[in-house]
Write an enzyme that holds these catalytic residues in place. Structure first.
Site, short mmCIF file in Angstrom:
data_model
loop_
_atom_site.label_atom_id
_atom_site.label_comp_id
_atom_site.label_asym_id
_atom_site.label_seq_id
_atom_site.Cartn_x
_atom_site.Cartn_y
_atom_site.Cartn_z
N PHE A 137 0.83 -1.16 0.04
CA PHE A 137 0.02 -0.18 -0.08
C PHE A 137 0.92 1.24 -0.11
O PHE A 137 1.84 1.39 0.78
CB PHE A 137 -0.94 0.06 1.26
N ASP A 222 9.12 2.24 1.51
CA ASP A 222 8.17 3.37 2.14
C ASP A 222 7.99 2.91 3.71
O ASP A 222 7.52 1.96 3.92
CB ASP A 222 6.76 2.96 1.28
N LYS A 259 2.79 9.74 8.82
CA LYS A 259 2.38 9.53 10.01
C LYS A 259 2.88 9.81 11.39
O LYS A 259 2.60 10.85 11.58
CB LYS A 259 2.25 7.86 9.93
C1 LIG Z 1 2.88 2.32 3.82
C2 LIG Z 1 2.06 3.35 3.38
N1 LIG Z 1 2.49 4.04 2.32
C3 LIG Z 1 1.70 5.23 2.35
C4 LIG Z 1 0.70 5.69 2.86
C5 LIG Z 1 -0.25 6.96 2.56
O1 LIG Z 1 -0.17 7.82 3.43
P1 LIG Z 1 -1.15 8.90 3.62
O2 LIG Z 1 -2.44 8.34 3.93
O3 LIG Z 1 -0.51 10.13 4.61
O4 LIG Z 1 -1.27 9.71 2.32
C6 LIG Z 1 -0.18 4.92 3.85
C7 LIG Z 1 -1.17 5.18 4.73
O5 LIG Z 1 -1.88 4.19 5.21
C8 LIG Z 1 0.95 3.58 4.16
O6 LIG Z 1 0.35 2.96 5.23
#
Ligand SMILES: Cc1ncc(COP(=O)(O)O)c(C=O)c1O
Length: 420
Positions: A137, A222, A259
């Site tokens: 994700f 990520d 986050k």
């Molecule tokens: C691994 C990962 N990358 C990217 C995102 C996207 O982050 P945002 O919701 O702050 O755009 C999330 C959100 O849950 C995530 O868990």
């Protein structure tokens, strides 16, 4: 202000785009590891806003930083320099290694930056493709859903952006076989969060590094959900590679963060390793709000608290004991909890299929129905897909709070399954 839950829900129904499946909870305020609904009912919050509120709710240090900085300077354009952004970049570079940072407002936006970095990196040689993993994700932007390895987020938004392909996670041979002359980069989560808390193996991470070096590809990580000391080290790849020969030398070429970085204030960032840190030169990338004095002052204060209160160690120790508590529950109630997994304070309970007597609409996923039961019992958790509930609590969770969470889970399991 209208304190009535039904009235607030009606405001949403009439005025807010219904893109979220929301639970039937109307929250009002929070303190530490607890949040309260508008009726005054207290919940132990082991979801922390999906791994965001790393110091819990309304931590005095965060409130203080917000107040202090908001009296001095809230926002200036990135046309100008200011101290908090420079100092926050320095702290992140000290934590990750030689390189540079760019600041934005969310995880999705941080990943967008990494995608642009990869495009710029491959541009002269005509390479643009980024390989990502099944079940990953990477956010809800159009490039984010193109990168994400889950069909459900793409549905209805096709065609996806060109230049993203998914391969099986933890499978180096599959990745190697998928490389094309257009491939410029690989992007992975060291622990897949939305995908259900699945960790990369040390061999996979080390193999990725080797493969990317061999083929001149950028290795991008990520770290939006699993990072910021959640697993006991700044990044979860560091925890996964602890004690593994050559593990200390592992370093990605780019890393996205968000986050917990802002603890609830929208702050995102990406770090780029030194050889590539100048690729995004003047005029190539930007964000009006990214790296504001207010956001950076809060992020700096959060880092201070994490360090001063040794919260990485707390995440490691309390996480380990919470995980063994969950494992015990899965042994006691195999008809309810099939397994528990995770690292530090990034944990998951996989529910057993067809839990007997689970209330709620049988057409709805079990995870959501189980979460509803836990809400009634005063506990917040976060579903990942239909069968998994995540625990992503504040890093300053206390042992009695962790025990309270386990007690609530046990009570709910007892009600559902056979009493041991
Ligand atoms: C691994 C990962 N990358 C990217 C995102 C996207 O982050 P945002 O919701 O702050 O755009 C999330 C959100 O849950 C995530 O868990």
């Amino acid at each position: 202000m209208c304190p009535d839950a039904a009235a607030i829900q009606a405001l949403f129904q009439q005025n807010v785009i219904p893109s979220y499946g929301r639970f039937d909870l109307v929250l009002s305020h929070g303190a530490g590891s607890y949040v309260y609904d508008v009726a005054g009912k207290r919940y132990l919050d082991l979801g922390a806003g999906i791994a965001v509120s790393c110091l819990g709710h309304c931590h005095p240090a965060v409130t203080e930083a917000l107040l202090e900085q908001s009296r001095r300077l809230v926002h200036v354009s990135n046309f100008y320099y200011h101290e908090p952004q420079g100092r926050l970049a320095q702290r992140l570079v000290q934590l990750l290694g030689p390189g540079k940072c760019f600041f934005c407002n969310s995880g999705g936006e941080a990943n967008e930056g990494l995608f642009k970095l990869a495009r710029k990196f491959g541009h002269e040689t005509g390479r643009f493709e980024i390989l990502t993993a099944h079940n990953s994700f990477h956010g809800r932007t159009l490039a984010g859903i193109s990168a994400t390895g889950q069909e459900k987020v793409k549905k209805g938004f096709e065609p996806m952006l060109p230049g993203f392909r998914q391969v099986p996670y933890n499978d180096l041979n599959a990745l190697r076989a998928a490389l094309s002359p257009a491939t410029a980069a690989v992007l992975v989560e060291a622990i897949q969060g939305e995908g259900g808390v699945t960790a990369a193996t040390p061999d996979y991470l080390l193999g990725l590094r080797q493969l990317c070096d061999e083929k001149n590809l950028l290795l991008l990580v990520d770290g939006v959900q699993d990072g910021h000391f959640r697993t006991g080290r700044f990044q979860s790849f560091q925890r996964i590679l602890e004690g593994v020969p050559a593990g200390d030398g592992f370093c990605p070429d780019g890393l996205s963060m968000a986050k917990s970085l802002g603890g609830g204030l929208p702050v995102g960032a990406f770090w780029v390793r030194a050889p590539y840190a100048e690729l995004l030169g003047p005029g190539t990338h930007g964000s009006t709000f990214g790296g504001s004095p207010l956001a950076c002052a809060v992020a700096l204060r959060i880092l201070d608290v994490i360090q001063r209160e040794k919260l990485a160690e707390n995440a490691r120790q309390l996480g380990d004991s919470l995980k063994s508590g969950l494992q015990q529950l899965s042994e006691l109630f195999p008809g309810v909890i099939r397994a528990a997994r995770g690292l530090g304070l990034m944990l998951a309970m996989e529910l057993a299929p067809n839990i007997p007597h689970l209330p709620g609409d049988p057409d709805k996923p079990q995870a959501a129905r189980f979460a509803n039961l836990l809400h009634a019992a005063g506990l917040l958790t976060i579903p990942a897909g239909g069968q998994i509930l995540r625990l992503l609590p504040p890093l300053n969770l206390r042992p009695p709070e962790a025990q309270e969470g386990l007690d609530i889970l046990q009570t709910v399991c007892q009600r559902l399954g056979k009493t041991p």
